[in-house]
Design a protein around this motif. Structure first.
Motif, short mmCIF file in Angstrom:
data_model
loop_
_atom_site.label_atom_id
_atom_site.label_comp_id
_atom_site.label_asym_id
_atom_site.label_seq_id
_atom_site.Cartn_x
_atom_site.Cartn_y
_atom_site.Cartn_z
N LYS A 44 -1.75 -9.15 -4.32
CA LYS A 44 -1.20 -10.37 -3.77
C LYS A 44 -2.28 -11.17 -3.06
CE LYS A 44 2.47 -12.10 -0.72
NZ LYS A 44 3.58 -11.73 0.20
N LEU A 45 -2.27 -12.48 -3.24
CA LEU A 45 -3.27 -13.33 -2.61
C LEU A 45 -3.05 -13.39 -1.10
CD1 LEU A 45 -3.35 -16.39 -5.05
CD2 LEU A 45 -4.90 -14.44 -5.02
N SER A 91 -3.19 -15.50 2.50
CA SER A 91 -2.75 -16.87 2.77
C SER A 91 -3.89 -17.86 2.54
CB SER A 91 -2.22 -16.98 4.20
OG SER A 91 -3.21 -16.57 5.14
N ASP A 92 -5.11 -17.48 2.89
CA ASP A 92 -6.25 -18.38 2.67
C ASP A 92 -6.52 -18.56 1.18
OD1 ASP A 92 -6.61 -18.72 5.37
OD2 ASP A 92 -8.21 -17.23 5.56
N GLU A 93 -6.44 -17.47 0.43
CA GLU A 93 -6.66 -17.55 -1.02
C GLU A 93 -5.59 -18.41 -1.68
OE1 GLU A 93 -8.84 -13.24 -1.85
OE2 GLU A 93 -6.65 -13.37 -1.75
N TYR A 94 -4.34 -18.26 -1.24
CA TYR A 94 -3.26 -19.06 -1.81
C TYR A 94 -3.46 -20.54 -1.53
CZ TYR A 94 1.47 -20.69 -2.84
OH TYR A 94 2.55 -21.37 -3.35
N GLU A 95 -3.94 -20.87 -0.32
CA GLU A 95 -4.23 -22.26 0.01
C GLU A 95 -5.34 -22.81 -0.89
OE1 GLU A 95 -2.60 -24.36 2.01
OE2 GLU A 95 -1.17 -22.71 2.23
N MET A 96 -6.30 -21.97 -1.23
CA MET A 96 -7.38 -22.40 -2.14
C MET A 96 -6.82 -22.67 -3.54
SD MET A 96 -10.50 -19.85 -1.02
CE MET A 96 -11.57 -20.48 -2.31
N VAL A 97 -5.95 -21.78 -4.01
CA VAL A 97 -5.36 -21.96 -5.35
C VAL A 97 -4.53 -23.24 -5.40
CG1 VAL A 97 -3.68 -21.02 -6.99
CG2 VAL A 97 -5.38 -19.51 -5.95
N LYS A 98 -3.80 -23.53 -4.36
CA LYS A 98 -2.96 -24.73 -4.33
C LYS A 98 -3.77 -26.02 -4.51
CE LYS A 98 0.13 -24.79 -0.97
NZ LYS A 98 0.75 -24.51 0.36
N LYS A 99 -5.05 -25.96 -4.18
CA LYS A 99 -5.90 -27.15 -4.30
C LYS A 99 -6.18 -27.52 -5.76
CE LYS A 99 -8.21 -26.60 0.17
NZ LYS A 99 -9.50 -26.33 0.86
N HIS A 100 -5.83 -26.64 -6.70
CA HIS A 100 -6.11 -26.96 -8.11
C HIS A 100 -5.37 -28.22 -8.54
CE1 HIS A 100 -2.21 -24.99 -9.05
NE2 HIS A 100 -2.26 -25.64 -10.20
N SER A 159 4.76 -14.42 -19.26
CA SER A 159 3.40 -14.01 -19.62
C SER A 159 3.07 -12.62 -19.13
CB SER A 159 2.39 -15.01 -19.04
OG SER A 159 2.56 -16.29 -19.61
N SER A 160 2.14 -11.98 -19.87
CA SER A 160 1.63 -10.66 -19.48
C SER A 160 0.42 -10.85 -18.57
CB SER A 160 1.22 -9.86 -20.72
OG SER A 160 2.29 -9.72 -21.59
N ARG A 161 0.66 -11.03 -17.30
CA ARG A 161 -0.45 -11.24 -16.37
C ARG A 161 -0.90 -9.89 -15.82
NH1 ARG A 161 0.68 -16.49 -12.71
NH2 ARG A 161 -1.56 -16.18 -12.42
N VAL A 162 -2.09 -9.87 -15.25
CA VAL A 162 -2.63 -8.61 -14.75
C VAL A 162 -1.79 -8.06 -13.61
CG1 VAL A 162 -5.00 -9.06 -15.43
CG2 VAL A 162 -4.20 -9.92 -13.23
N TYR A 163 -1.04 -8.90 -12.92
CA TYR A 163 -0.33 -8.44 -11.74
C TYR A 163 1.19 -8.54 -11.89
CZ TYR A 163 -0.54 -13.49 -10.89
OH TYR A 163 -0.48 -14.85 -11.02
N ILE A 175 -10.33 -14.95 -7.70
CA ILE A 175 -9.06 -15.26 -7.03
C ILE A 175 -7.95 -15.47 -8.05
CG2 ILE A 175 -7.87 -16.95 -5.59
CD1 ILE A 175 -10.46 -17.38 -4.07
N LEU A 176 -8.26 -16.23 -9.12
CA LEU A 176 -7.25 -16.50 -10.15
C LEU A 176 -6.74 -15.22 -10.80
CD1 LEU A 176 -8.70 -19.64 -12.00
CD2 LEU A 176 -6.82 -19.57 -10.36
#
Length: 351
Positions: free
Chosen positions: A188-189, A191-200, A260-264, A182-183
């Motif tokens: 694009k993430l 909505s469920d994946e984005y909610e998971m990332v926000k939990k960090h 940063s040079s991110r993959v996306y 996911i990271l």
């Protein structure tokens, strides 16, 4: 040819006027450089100068080396990479045991402070060290460094700035509990994946609290995605409810993510990034913190080449304390002050 001041030789001659970061004239075009003149450049904290090409030296190769590989790079690159590797180990420890050790944080982060705090050109430093690998760990290292610098610019003591840098370094530790797929997802993430990332943010707060108790780093881990207009997460805090250090790390976090040079994503032009931070300072980011950051970053553009929207290429020789994005530019033998010529804009900054 453009050259770092540490590479100057006795007898080199300036090919253009030299100004310091405040726009004050230091040495004139045609000046022969010897110990006295080179010492003056050091005293004014000037990093690069333009000199007349040396006999029997390939100008193009020398110019590229001087502009892209400052003399400090071979010395600090291993320290930076050690910090990235150390950050990865901290994430692994937190993932496996739910805790980290404070001495490991100090051991990993302190060499950065000891070796980077005298480097003024934070713009070039981060770009030259930045790679496409290990984004999460590099980002943590960069945010720690930026938070340290920004805290210093905001007149925190050295001891406080180091603690703030450490908090920035640990701000994303909660991502150790987010799936790597996911990271690093190119698309694009959902909505469920984005909610998971926000939990960090919540995970990070818990890891640091379990490790050190309720601390500055724990608060920052929880709050660094909060926004002063109340649109952030996880608790939609307003600016008045955010810890001041969380505001510092929020600015550092956004800047690092955008360069940063991110993959996306592609790296954005640096002037665009700072303009975007300025725009966000009226809605999402703390104005005083953000404007202090920009005010100290902008002078690092002095000496760098720019392309104007007209297609002309010139060199920034002075920046303005209030007109952040309208510097004085030399194009061949003439000067263009963008604070006066309002119809002109910088299209691109060459780093």
């Amino acid at each position: 040819m453009r050259i770092h001041v540490t590479e100057l030789l006795d007898g080199d001659k300036l090919s253009s006027d030299t100004f310091n970061s405040y726009g004050l004239h230091v040495l004139s075009k045609g000046t022969d450089l010897f110990a006295k003149e080179i010492s003056k450049l050091y005293r004014h904290q000037i990093d690069y100068v333009d000199i007349v090409s040396r006999d029997n030296e390939p100008v193009s190769i020398r110019t590229i080396e001087s502009s892209l590989s400052p003399k400090w790079l071979p010395n600090v690159e291993p320290i930076y990479q050690d910090a990235v590797n150390g950050c990865e180990q901290l994430f692994l420890e937190a993932s496996q045991n739910g805790k980290i050790f404070e001495e490991d944080v100090i051991h990993t982060f302190q060499p950065l402070v000891d070796n980077f705090k005298m480097e003024r050109d934070v713009v070039s430093m981060l770009l030259l060290l930045n790679t496409k690998d290990d984004y999460t760990y590099q980002h943590s290292v960069q945010v720690g460094m930026l938070a340290y610098f920004l805290a210093s610019w905001l007149n925190y003591s050295e001891e406080e700035a180091v603690k703030i840098g450490q908090a920035g370094f640990l701000h994303d530790i909660g991502k150790c509990q987010i799936q790597q797929g996911i990271l690093n997802k190119p698309e694009k993430l959902s909505s469920d994946e984005y909610e998971m990332v926000k939990k960090h943010t919540v995970y990070g707060h818990r890891i640091i609290t379990d490790s050190f108790g309720e601390s500055l780093a724990a608060i920052v881990a929880l709050q660094h995605h909060e926004r002063i207009d109340g649109t952030g997460y996880p608790n939609r805090l307003a600016g008045s409810d955010m810890h001041p250090v969380s505001k510092i790390v929020a600015v550092s976090d956004v800047y690092s993510a955008m360069i940063s040079s991110r993959v996306y994503q592609k790296k954005r032009d640096l002037l665009y990034v700072l303009k975007e931070l300025y725009r966000m300072s009226f809605t999402e980011l703390d104005p005083e913190t953000t404007h202090t950051f920009i005010r100290h970053m902008i002078p690092n553009f002095i000496g760098k080449q720019v392309e104007l929207e007209t297609g002309e290429v010139g060199t920034i020789i002075m920046t303005h304390s209030s007109e952040f994005f309208r510097p004085l530019i030399r194009v061949e033998e003439r000067f263009i002050d963008l604070s006066i010529e309002r119809d002109l804009e910088v299209k691109h900054v060459y780093m």
